[in-house]
Design a protein around this motif. Structure first.
Motif, PDB file in Angstrom:
ATOM      1  N   ARG A 176      31.929  55.664  28.423  1.00  0.00           N
ATOM      2  CA  ARG A 176      33.077  55.963  27.562  1.00  0.00           C
ATOM      3  C   ARG A 176      34.406  55.447  28.105  1.00  0.00           C
ATOM      4  NH1 ARG A 176      33.141  62.159  29.542  1.00  0.00           N
ATOM      5  NH2 ARG A 176      35.273  62.024  30.271  1.00  0.00           N
ATOM      6  N   MET A 177      34.363  54.732  29.223  1.00  0.00           N
ATOM      7  CA  MET A 177      35.559  54.241  29.879  1.00  0.00           C
ATOM      8  C   MET A 177      36.338  53.269  28.989  1.00  0.00           C
ATOM      9  SD  MET A 177      35.737  52.411  33.608  1.00  0.00           S
ATOM     10  CE  MET A 177      34.342  51.379  33.255  1.00  0.00           C
ATOM     11  N   LYS A 178      37.648  53.474  28.944  1.00  0.00           N
ATOM     12  CA  LYS A 178      38.542  52.590  28.185  1.00  0.00           C
ATOM     13  C   LYS A 178      39.298  51.642  29.110  1.00  0.00           C
ATOM     14  CE  LYS A 178      37.852  55.005  24.360  1.00  0.00           C
ATOM     15  NZ  LYS A 178      36.692  55.767  24.697  1.00  0.00           N
ATOM     16  N   ALA A 179      39.615  52.107  30.328  1.00  0.00           N
ATOM     17  CA  ALA A 179      40.350  51.285  31.292  1.00  0.00           C
ATOM     18  C   ALA A 179      39.894  51.618  32.700  1.00  0.00           C
ATOM     19  CB  ALA A 179      41.848  51.524  31.171  1.00  0.00           C
ATOM     20  N   LEU A 180      39.619  50.571  33.457  1.00  0.00           N
ATOM     21  CA  LEU A 180      39.239  50.721  34.859  1.00  0.00           C
ATOM     22  C   LEU A 180      40.447  50.373  35.708  1.00  0.00           C
ATOM     23  CD1 LEU A 180      37.062  51.195  37.022  1.00  0.00           C
ATOM     24  CD2 LEU A 180      36.500  48.765  36.821  1.00  0.00           C
ATOM     25  N   HIS A 181      40.831  51.285  36.580  1.00  0.00           N
ATOM     26  CA  HIS A 181      42.028  51.116  37.404  1.00  0.00           C
ATOM     27  C   HIS A 181      41.607  50.678  38.804  1.00  0.00           C
ATOM     28  CE1 HIS A 181      46.026  53.094  38.885  1.00  0.00           C
ATOM     29  NE2 HIS A 181      45.848  51.888  39.363  1.00  0.00           N
ATOM     30  N   PHE A 182      41.889  49.420  39.133  1.00  0.00           N
ATOM     31  CA  PHE A 182      41.650  48.923  40.481  1.00  0.00           C
ATOM     32  C   PHE A 182      42.827  49.365  41.338  1.00  0.00           C
ATOM     33  CE2 PHE A 182      38.782  46.232  38.117  1.00  0.00           C
ATOM     34  CZ  PHE A 182      37.722  46.030  38.994  1.00  0.00           C
ATOM     35  N   ALA A 183      42.780  50.602  41.795  1.00  0.00           N
ATOM     36  CA  ALA A 183      43.889  51.205  42.547  1.00  0.00           C
ATOM     37  C   ALA A 183      43.775  50.869  44.028  1.00  0.00           C
ATOM     38  CB  ALA A 183      43.869  52.719  42.360  1.00  0.00           C
ATOM     39  N   GLY A 184      44.912  50.968  44.699  1.00  0.00           N
ATOM     40  CA  GLY A 184      44.901  50.817  46.149  1.00  0.00           C
ATOM     41  C   GLY A 184      45.604  49.567  46.625  1.00  0.00           C
ATOM     42  N   ALA A 185      45.225  49.142  47.787  1.00  0.00           N
ATOM     43  CA  ALA A 185      45.856  48.001  48.447  1.00  0.00           C
ATOM     44  C   ALA A 185      45.639  46.714  47.657  1.00  0.00           C
ATOM     45  CB  ALA A 185      45.285  47.849  49.853  1.00  0.00           C
ATOM     46  N   GLN A 186      46.454  45.738  47.955  1.00  0.00           N
ATOM     47  CA  GLN A 186      46.377  44.430  47.295  1.00  0.00           C
ATOM     48  C   GLN A 186      44.976  43.828  47.401  1.00  0.00           C
ATOM     49  OE1 GLN A 186      48.877  43.715  45.460  1.00  0.00           O
ATOM     50  NE2 GLN A 186      48.317  41.668  44.878  1.00  0.00           N
ATOM     51  N   SER A 187      44.285  44.091  48.506  1.00  0.00           N
ATOM     52  CA  SER A 187      42.940  43.540  48.694  1.00  0.00           C
ATOM     53  C   SER A 187      41.913  44.157  47.747  1.00  0.00           C
ATOM     54  CB  SER A 187      42.486  43.733  50.143  1.00  0.00           C
ATOM     55  OG  SER A 187      42.400  45.121  50.436  1.00  0.00           O
ATOM     56  N   MET A 188      42.291  45.240  47.047  1.00  0.00           N
ATOM     57  CA  MET A 188      41.391  45.879  46.084  1.00  0.00           C
ATOM     58  C   MET A 188      41.671  45.453  44.648  1.00  0.00           C
ATOM     59  SD  MET A 188      39.247  47.553  47.796  1.00  0.00           S
ATOM     60  CE  MET A 188      38.435  48.412  46.467  1.00  0.00           C
ATOM     61  N   LYS A 189      42.698  44.664  44.435  1.00  0.00           N
ATOM     62  CA  LYS A 189      43.047  44.217  43.086  1.00  0.00           C
ATOM     63  C   LYS A 189      42.125  43.074  42.675  1.00  0.00           C
ATOM     64  CE  LYS A 189      46.541  47.037  43.066  1.00  0.00           C
ATOM     65  NZ  LYS A 189      46.476  48.276  42.354  1.00  0.00           N
ATOM     66  N   PRO A 190      41.768  42.976  41.408  1.00  0.00           N
ATOM     67  CA  PRO A 190      40.809  41.947  40.992  1.00  0.00           C
ATOM     68  C   PRO A 190      41.305  40.518  41.193  1.00  0.00           C
ATOM     69  CG  PRO A 190      41.494  43.298  39.117  1.00  0.00           C
ATOM     70  CD  PRO A 190      42.141  43.857  40.334  1.00  0.00           C
ATOM     71  N   TRP A 191      42.597  40.300  41.249  1.00  0.00           N
ATOM     72  CA  TRP A 191      43.125  38.947  41.430  1.00  0.00           C
ATOM     73  C   TRP A 191      43.153  38.528  42.900  1.00  0.00           C
ATOM     74  CZ3 TRP A 191      45.816  42.985  39.229  1.00  0.00           C
ATOM     75  CH2 TRP A 191      46.782  43.598  40.026  1.00  0.00           C
TER      76      TRP A 191
END
Length: 114
Positions: A46-61
């Motif tokens: 049921r997820m609408k948005a996944l939040h890649f929270a945390g340090a820059q190394s955890m961001k998808p980019w």
């Protein structure tokens, strides 16, 4: 650093009643997949948005590290959408969410690296 901007605009969010807040479905943290697998299994449906929270190394980019296989498909999807050309049909990219086999997920990232 989006959080300070959001907090300044919605400075009273924490004092408002629950109906004025987004449901958890709109802010599922990626860490749920690692820390509590039963919740992750339910939330994925049921997820609408996944939040890649945390340090820059955890961001998808700029991701560096390891992920559970069930979360890796979301990283792959995010990166695939980011690489798509303007005007491309991105709907087929979402097919990756149906992949559950760890070897198949690893193969996706291997093909991307080649």
């Amino acid at each position: 650093q989006d959080q300070p901007v959001l907090n300044s605009f919605f400075s009273d969010w924490f004092s408002l009643p629950a109906p004025h807040r987004l449901s958890f479905d709109f802010n599922v943290l990626q860490t749920v997949s690692s820390y509590y697998e039963p919740a992750w299994t339910l939330l994925r449906q049921r997820m609408k948005a996944l939040h890649f929270a945390g340090a820059q190394s955890m961001k998808p980019w700029s991701f560096e590290g390891s992920l559970s296989h069930s979360l890796a498909v979301y990283l792959y999807l995010w990166q695939s959408i980011a690489r798509a050309e303007h005007g491309d049909d991105i709907a087929p990219l979402f097919d990756v969410l149906s992949i559950t086999d760890a070897d198949e997920i690893n193969a996706l990232f291997k093909r991307k690296a080649d």
